[in-house]
Structures are given as structure tokens and as C-alpha cells.
Design an enzyme around this catalytic site. Structure first.
Site, PDB file in Angstrom:
ATOM      1  N   ARG A 153       0.913  -1.197  -0.133  1.00 56.83           N
ATOM      2  CA  ARG A 153      -0.083  -0.028   0.019  1.00 56.83           C
ATOM      3  C   ARG A 153       1.024   0.975  -0.019  1.00 56.83           C
ATOM      4  O   ARG A 153       0.414   2.228  -0.503  1.00 56.83           O
ATOM      5  CB  ARG A 153      -0.783  -0.109   1.018  1.00 56.83           C
ATOM      6  CG  ARG A 153      -2.019   0.971   1.214  1.00 56.83           C
ATOM      7  CD  ARG A 153      -3.113   0.663   2.147  1.00 56.83           C
ATOM      8  NE  ARG A 153      -4.229   1.663   2.207  1.00 56.83           N
ATOM      9  CZ  ARG A 153      -4.433   2.706   3.268  1.00 56.83           C
ATOM     10  NH1 ARG A 153      -3.448   2.458   4.273  1.00 56.83           N
ATOM     11  NH2 ARG A 153      -5.300   3.572   3.163  1.00 56.83           N
ATOM     12  N   HIS A 156       0.397   4.307  -2.723  1.00 59.88           N
ATOM     13  CA  HIS A 156       0.214   5.782  -2.320  1.00 59.88           C
ATOM     14  C   HIS A 156       1.475   6.640  -2.466  1.00 59.88           C
ATOM     15  O   HIS A 156       1.049   7.911  -2.626  1.00 59.88           O
ATOM     16  CB  HIS A 156      -0.252   5.671  -0.671  1.00 59.88           C
ATOM     17  CG  HIS A 156      -1.452   5.345  -0.393  1.00 59.88           C
ATOM     18  ND1 HIS A 156      -2.351   5.886   0.420  1.00 59.88           N
ATOM     19  CD2 HIS A 156      -2.172   4.095  -0.920  1.00 59.88           C
ATOM     20  CE1 HIS A 156      -3.464   5.367   0.476  1.00 59.88           C
ATOM     21  NE2 HIS A 156      -3.344   4.015  -0.250  1.00 59.88           N
ATOM     22  N   GLY A 173       3.864  10.801  -8.833  1.00 63.79           N
ATOM     23  CA  GLY A 173       4.838   9.784  -9.084  1.00 63.79           C
ATOM     24  C   GLY A 173       5.495   8.976  -7.960  1.00 63.79           C
ATOM     25  O   GLY A 173       5.396   9.227  -6.918  1.00 63.79           O
ATOM     26  N   ASN A 209      -4.316   8.708   4.202  1.00 62.82           N
ATOM     27  CA  ASN A 209      -3.061   8.180   4.988  1.00 62.82           C
ATOM     28  C   ASN A 209      -3.075   8.021   6.247  1.00 62.82           C
ATOM     29  O   ASN A 209      -2.403   7.443   6.981  1.00 62.82           O
ATOM     30  CB  ASN A 209      -1.936   8.853   4.578  1.00 62.82           C
ATOM     31  CG  ASN A 209      -1.569   8.742   2.958  1.00 62.82           C
ATOM     32  OD1 ASN A 209      -2.263   7.745   2.325  1.00 62.82           O
ATOM     33  ND2 ASN A 209      -0.786   9.855   2.430  1.00 62.82           N
ATOM     34  N   HIS A 267      -6.147  -5.695  -2.880  1.00 60.74           N
ATOM     35  CA  HIS A 267      -7.282  -5.958  -1.675  1.00 60.74           C
ATOM     36  C   HIS A 267      -7.511  -7.454  -1.342  1.00 60.74           C
ATOM     37  O   HIS A 267      -8.423  -7.751  -0.474  1.00 60.74           O
ATOM     38  CB  HIS A 267      -8.708  -5.238  -1.934  1.00 60.74           C
ATOM     39  CG  HIS A 267      -8.324  -3.702  -2.002  1.00 60.74           C
ATOM     40  ND1 HIS A 267      -9.448  -2.903  -2.093  1.00 60.74           N
ATOM     41  CD2 HIS A 267      -7.209  -3.174  -1.567  1.00 60.74           C
ATOM     42  CE1 HIS A 267      -9.085  -1.628  -1.986  1.00 60.74           C
ATOM     43  NE2 HIS A 267      -7.693  -1.429  -1.801  1.00 60.74           N
ATOM     44  N   ASP A 285      -3.967 -14.279  -3.358  1.00 62.55           N
ATOM     45  CA  ASP A 285      -4.476 -15.100  -4.131  1.00 62.55           C
ATOM     46  C   ASP A 285      -5.743 -14.465  -5.134  1.00 62.55           C
ATOM     47  O   ASP A 285      -5.876 -13.160  -4.986  1.00 62.55           O
ATOM     48  CB  ASP A 285      -5.330 -16.396  -3.552  1.00 62.55           C
ATOM     49  CG  ASP A 285      -6.051 -15.978  -2.519  1.00 62.55           C
ATOM     50  OD1 ASP A 285      -6.666 -14.831  -2.209  1.00 62.55           O
ATOM     51  OD2 ASP A 285      -6.487 -16.910  -1.500  1.00 62.55           O
TER      52      ASP A 285
END
Length: 319
Positions: free
Chosen positions: A62, A66, A72, A94, A193, A247
Site C-alpha cells: 500500500r 500511495h 509519481g 493516509n 485488496h 490469491d
């Protein structure tokens, strides 16, 4: 209408051109001679951190997301506030949420001991993201390297450029398109996710108010995430089936109306992405391939290369 259509096509080709230019300036063997142990140092530190806490793999992935989505892949997300700018750590997406900074600090310290001033913080984030996915059973990909670190950060950009979990499908497609991603890449990247957790604050409305949700699934979450605000920081797994394994269960959950976030379930809600979600839910290999390719592309979003930026010796502050 014709003018608007031509303008959209022009903007898309500009984004594609910039992506190709950025990709050309990165290479997989960037540290082959200057820091040959760089990849193994990062990998070992990531594995050690995940042995201590399985959730850390999702947190490191993550961090890379972010970082790249805000001006960039330049490690701006790691900068602490200074007298000259307010950083990205306290941005709405955040604050009280983004984590893993101490792991990056540890990796950077080890790299500085081995190869002082060589490996950028932005590259550490990219490598750590790949190693996190791989360590949790997901696909691998060749990380392109050679990014440099920014000398500033932007709170306002972080608030504006990270997609909200409340977005509907059309807005998600539009949002990712502005970053140069196709709809297929949007769905593939959303598959991240399949691991990690989310705060009650961001899925409360979904489990209490929405109808496109499995009723037993919603009920199972309500005691930990009540309709009142007292449970804002309580956590639930984004993938209730296998939260610590990378998965394709996330997509199976969507087909069964068990997406935790509103934006997740939007990918399977009678819209244009339903068929792709179905494909990924039944064919893990296709998802893995598309995810890996999309991660390489994301890692090439507007990097600082050459003499732009710097290689920070401490990821939390500029040199």
C-alpha cells in the site's frame, strides 16, 4: 463532441508517451555494480518484518501505491513534515492508516551500511512491494530501478490523487484513466485488496446502508463496526476468506457480494467490469499475469531519474 474526443485521445497518447519515456530511463540491473546486494537486503528485511507481523506485507504494498499515485513514484510519501511543507502522511487517505515506515527505515539503514548514498527510497518501496506480494504467495515481476527521491511532498496532492473507497465504477474508471491505466489494469490492481485490512470508518456506510451486499456478511461485520462513530478505527479484513494470502479470493468474494469497500463491490455490480471479475475469480493465473504487468506500469509513473531529485540517506527527510 469531435473536438472533445480528439482531445481525450491526445491526452491518452501523451500519457502513454511519458510512460514509455519513464520506463526507458529505468532498468532492472541499475544496482548490479553499485550495490549488488541491494535486492537481497530488501528481500530479507521484508521477510523478517512479515514473520513478525503478517499484515506488514499488505502495508508495504500500500505504501508503494500511495507513493506512486501522488506525483509519481518518488518516495514523497515517506517525508516527515518540515517548516517548508506539510507532507503526505497526514492526508485523509493516509492518516491513522498508512504504516510500514519503520520497516523502510530499517531497510534504508542496512543499505546505507552496505552501499552509502546509492539506493533510493523510491526504489526500496518498489522492491518491497514486489517482495511482499511474492512472500504471500502471489506473482513476481521484474522491478525496474533507477528512481530518485523527491525533495518535497504535497498534502493537497495526496488528498486529491488517491482514489476514494466511496467512488462508483464510472468514477473509478475515469480516475485510473487519468493515471494512464486501462479498465483491465484498474481491476487487476484492485486485486491487491486480497490482503490487508480497512478501518470501519471507510466501510461503515456499505455494511449498514447498501443493498448490494451479502446479508450474512454484513451482519458479521456490524458488531465490530457499529452505525455510530465509536468504532471508527476497528479493523476488518478486505478479504474475509484468506486475508494473509495473495490469491484470487478477493474476486470470488465480489461475485458473492462480499466486497468490503463500496469501490470494491462496484467492480461487480452489473457494470462493464463484471466479466473481468468473473474471469479473475476462476482463473488465478490470468489475474497474476495482469496484476504483475500493471504493477510494473504503476512503478513507472513519473519517476525522477538522472540528475533530478536526490538519493536520500534518511527516507524521512531530504539531504
Amino acid at each position: 463532441m469531435a473536438f472533445i474526443s480528439h482531445t481525450i485521445r491526445f491526452c491518452f497518447f501523451v500519457l502513454l508517451f511519458l510512460f514509455r519515456i519513464s520506463s526507458a530511463q529505468l532498468s532492472s540491473n541499475h544496482y548490479a555494480t553499485t550495490c549488488p546486494r541491494a535486492l537481497s537486503i530488501v528481500r530479507n528485511a521484508v521477510i523478517k518484518a512479515m514473520v513478525k507481523e503478517q499484515r506488514m506485507g499488505a502495508s508495504l504494498l500500500r505504501l508503494h501505491f500511495h507513493d506512486c499515485f501522488v506525483n509519481g513514484c518518488d518516495a514523497s510519501v515517506l517525508l516527515d513534515d518540515t517548516a517548508n511543507f506539510t507532507g503526505e502522511k497526514t492526508a485523509l487517505p493516509n492518516t491513522n492508516s498508512l504504516r510500514g515506515f519503520e520497516v523502510i527505515d530499517t531497510i534504508k539503514s542496512e543499505l546505507e551500511s552496505a552501499c552509502p548514498g546509492v539506493v533510493s527510497c523510491a526504489d526500496i518501496l518498489a522492491i518491497a512491494a514486489r517482495d511482499s506480494v511474492l512472500s504471500l504467495g502471489g506473482p513476481s515481476w521484474t522491478v525496474q530501478l533507477g528512481r530518485r527521491d523527491s525533495t518535497t511532498a504535497s498534502l493537497s496532492a495526496a488528498n486529491a490523487e488517491i482514489p476514494s473507497p466511496s467512488l462508483d465504477l464510472n468514477n473509478l474508471i475515469s480516475f485510473f484513466s487519468t493515471k494512464g491505466f486501462t479498465t483491465k489494469e484498474l481491476v487487476a490492481l484492485s486485486g491487491s485488496h486480497t490482503m490487508g485490512q480497512a478501518r470501519c470508518l471507510v466501510f461503515r456506510k456499505r455494511i449498514h446502508n447498501e443493498t448490494n451486499i451479502d446479508s450474512s456478511f454484513a451482519t458479521s461485520l456490524k458488531s465490530n463496526c457499529t452505525a455510530s462513530s465509536g468504532t471508527d478505527d476497528n479493523l476488518s479484513s478486505l478479504d474475509v476468506t484468506s486475508p494473509f494470502i495473495f490469491d484470487n479470493a478477493y474476486f470470488k468474494n465480489l461475485v458473492n457480494r462480499k466486497g468490503l469497500l463500496h469501490s470494491d463491490q462496484q467492480l461487480f455490480s452489473g457494470g462493464s467490469t463484471d466479466s473481468l471479475v468473473t474471469t479473475y475469480s476462476t482463473t488465478a493465473g490470468t489475474f497474476y499475469t495482469d496484476f504483475a504487468n500493471a504493477m510494473v506500469k504503476m512503478g513507472s509513473l513519473s519517476p525522477l531519474t538522472g540528475t533530478t531529485g536526490q538519493v536520500r540517506t534518511n527516507c524521512r527527510k531530504i539531504n
